[in-house]
Design a protein around this motif. Sequence first.
Motif, short mmCIF file in Angstrom:
data_model
loop_
_atom_site.label_atom_id
_atom_site.label_comp_id
_atom_site.label_asym_id
_atom_site.label_seq_id
_atom_site.Cartn_x
_atom_site.Cartn_y
_atom_site.Cartn_z
N ALA A 1 0.87 -1.24 0.08
CA ALA A 1 0.15 -0.09 0.06
C ALA A 1 0.86 1.37 -0.12
N LEU A 2 1.96 1.20 0.91
CA LEU A 2 2.89 2.50 0.75
C LEU A 2 3.48 2.71 -0.64
N ALA A 3 3.77 1.78 -1.28
CA ALA A 3 4.39 1.87 -2.75
C ALA A 3 3.42 2.37 -3.65
N ILE A 4 2.15 2.15 -3.42
CA ILE A 4 0.85 2.64 -4.35
C ILE A 4 0.92 3.95 -3.69
N ARG A 5 0.98 4.39 -2.46
CA ARG A 5 0.98 5.86 -1.77
C ARG A 5 2.01 6.62 -2.73
N GLN A 6 3.15 6.14 -2.85
CA GLN A 6 4.27 6.86 -3.35
C GLN A 6 4.19 7.15 -4.96
N GLN A 7 3.91 5.72 -5.54
CA GLN A 7 3.86 5.62 -7.02
C GLN A 7 2.51 6.23 -7.89
N GLY A 8 1.52 6.16 -7.21
CA GLY A 8 0.28 6.39 -7.70
C GLY A 8 -0.21 5.27 -8.48
N GLY A 9 -1.35 5.35 -9.34
CA GLY A 9 -1.83 4.56 -10.53
C GLY A 9 -3.05 3.83 -9.95
N TYR A 10 -3.48 4.06 -8.68
CA TYR A 10 -4.60 3.03 -8.59
C TYR A 10 -5.89 4.01 -7.93
N ASP A 11 -6.98 3.56 -8.11
CA ASP A 11 -8.11 4.44 -7.79
C ASP A 11 -8.87 3.84 -6.53
N ALA A 12 -8.27 2.72 -6.01
CA ALA A 12 -8.57 2.08 -4.77
C ALA A 12 -7.78 0.79 -4.46
N PHE A 13 -7.60 0.67 -3.20
CA PHE A 13 -6.86 -0.61 -2.57
C PHE A 13 -7.81 -1.23 -1.77
N VAL A 14 -8.01 -2.55 -2.24
CA VAL A 14 -9.01 -3.56 -1.67
C VAL A 14 -8.44 -4.41 -0.68
N LEU A 15 -8.87 -4.46 0.52
CA LEU A 15 -8.30 -5.69 1.50
C LEU A 15 -9.12 -6.66 1.23
N ALA A 16 -9.09 -7.66 0.35
CA ALA A 16 -9.87 -8.65 -0.06
C ALA A 16 -9.68 -9.84 0.85
N ASN A 17 -8.88 -9.89 2.01
CA ASN A 17 -8.76 -10.83 2.82
C ASN A 17 -9.76 -10.34 4.08
N SER A 18 -10.45 -11.61 4.57
CA SER A 18 -11.60 -11.12 5.27
C SER A 18 -11.21 -10.99 6.94
N LEU A 19 -9.91 -10.88 7.22
CA LEU A 19 -9.43 -10.35 8.79
C LEU A 19 -9.14 -9.03 8.77
N ASP A 20 -9.48 -8.26 7.71
CA ASP A 20 -9.22 -6.70 7.88
C ASP A 20 -7.59 -6.59 8.08
N PRO A 21 -6.86 -7.10 7.32
CA PRO A 21 -5.29 -6.53 7.63
C PRO A 21 -4.99 -5.17 7.40
N ALA A 22 -4.68 -4.55 8.51
CA ALA A 22 -4.04 -3.27 8.53
C ALA A 22 -5.15 -2.08 7.91
N LEU A 23 -6.45 -2.41 8.18
CA LEU A 23 -7.57 -1.80 7.67
C LEU A 23 -7.22 -0.09 8.15
N VAL A 24 -7.10 0.28 9.61
CA VAL A 24 -7.05 1.34 10.06
C VAL A 24 -5.96 1.87 9.74
N GLU A 25 -4.73 1.25 9.85
CA GLU A 25 -3.52 2.03 9.25
C GLU A 25 -3.56 2.29 8.00
N LEU A 26 -3.96 1.63 6.92
CA LEU A 26 -4.10 2.01 5.35
C LEU A 26 -5.02 3.29 5.31
N ARG A 27 -6.24 3.19 5.89
CA ARG A 27 -7.20 4.36 5.81
C ARG A 27 -6.35 5.53 6.45
#
Length: 264
Positions: free
Chosen positions: A64-90
């Motif tokens: 996610a941090l690589a996307i933050r730095q480089q851009g190119g995506y409109d959304a980041f989906v946490l498709a794992n059902s355990l909410d990995p790093a949900l608050v941290e990434l928001r």
Amino acid sequence: MRIWYQLVSSETGMANFLRATQALCDGAALPGTKVEVRGTQQGALGDQFRLFWNYDVREIIDNALAIRQQGGYDAFVLANSLDPALVELREILDIPVVSFMEVCCFHACTMGERFGLVVPNEKMVPRYREIPIGYGLRDRLASVEYIEFSNIRGFDSVFTDTRAGDDCVEQILAASRRSIERGAEVVIPAGPSATLLAQRGIFEVDGVPLLDCYRLLVKATELVVAMKEMTGVHVSRKLLYQAPPEEYVRKVAEVRNIDALRPR
């Protein structure tokens, strides 16, 4: 629209699951939406134990941090059902971060009063119970039932071995019926179970819906991206998801030597 669709499963150890999920997402996406299903290097290896789980979460944060730095995506989906790093990434991303469990739990609440979860193994039951309770849905959660996959990577064979797939489906339906007996009006199959059921066209048991979770997640993501485009808003920056000041981000990047947090 370009969507980073993050699973925890290893891109080599669970390639069949990732391919099957990619096919579902491709079929669900609108023309012009590109869903990129991604895994991790070594994920879903004993992740019912939170110690091991933390290593997978760190890799997701790095992506996610690589996307933050480089851009190119409109959304980041946490498709794992355990909410990995949900608050941290928001906190840190300026694009929508969409959660499998949030989407599924709140959508289930539009379909029935109470819902149940079917999870990979017994050890995971307490963690899965915590998640919807954390959303404030304690009274809407009927039960958390489990099937027998202590080795999560063992799920990969259900997409290529018909007998293994049949056995898994039987376990999922049996667990779903246990949840229905405890009051569930909708059942959420967590993890690869959701892909397996959707691949086989199984969306109901005994008159109770079985959520098509991964395709639902694609549609929910298209919606939040569209709403951001219309309103310019995608998250509250008050309290829980308040973003750190840029000067603080730069300071942490220097002190901890985190290149992905440095200015673009």
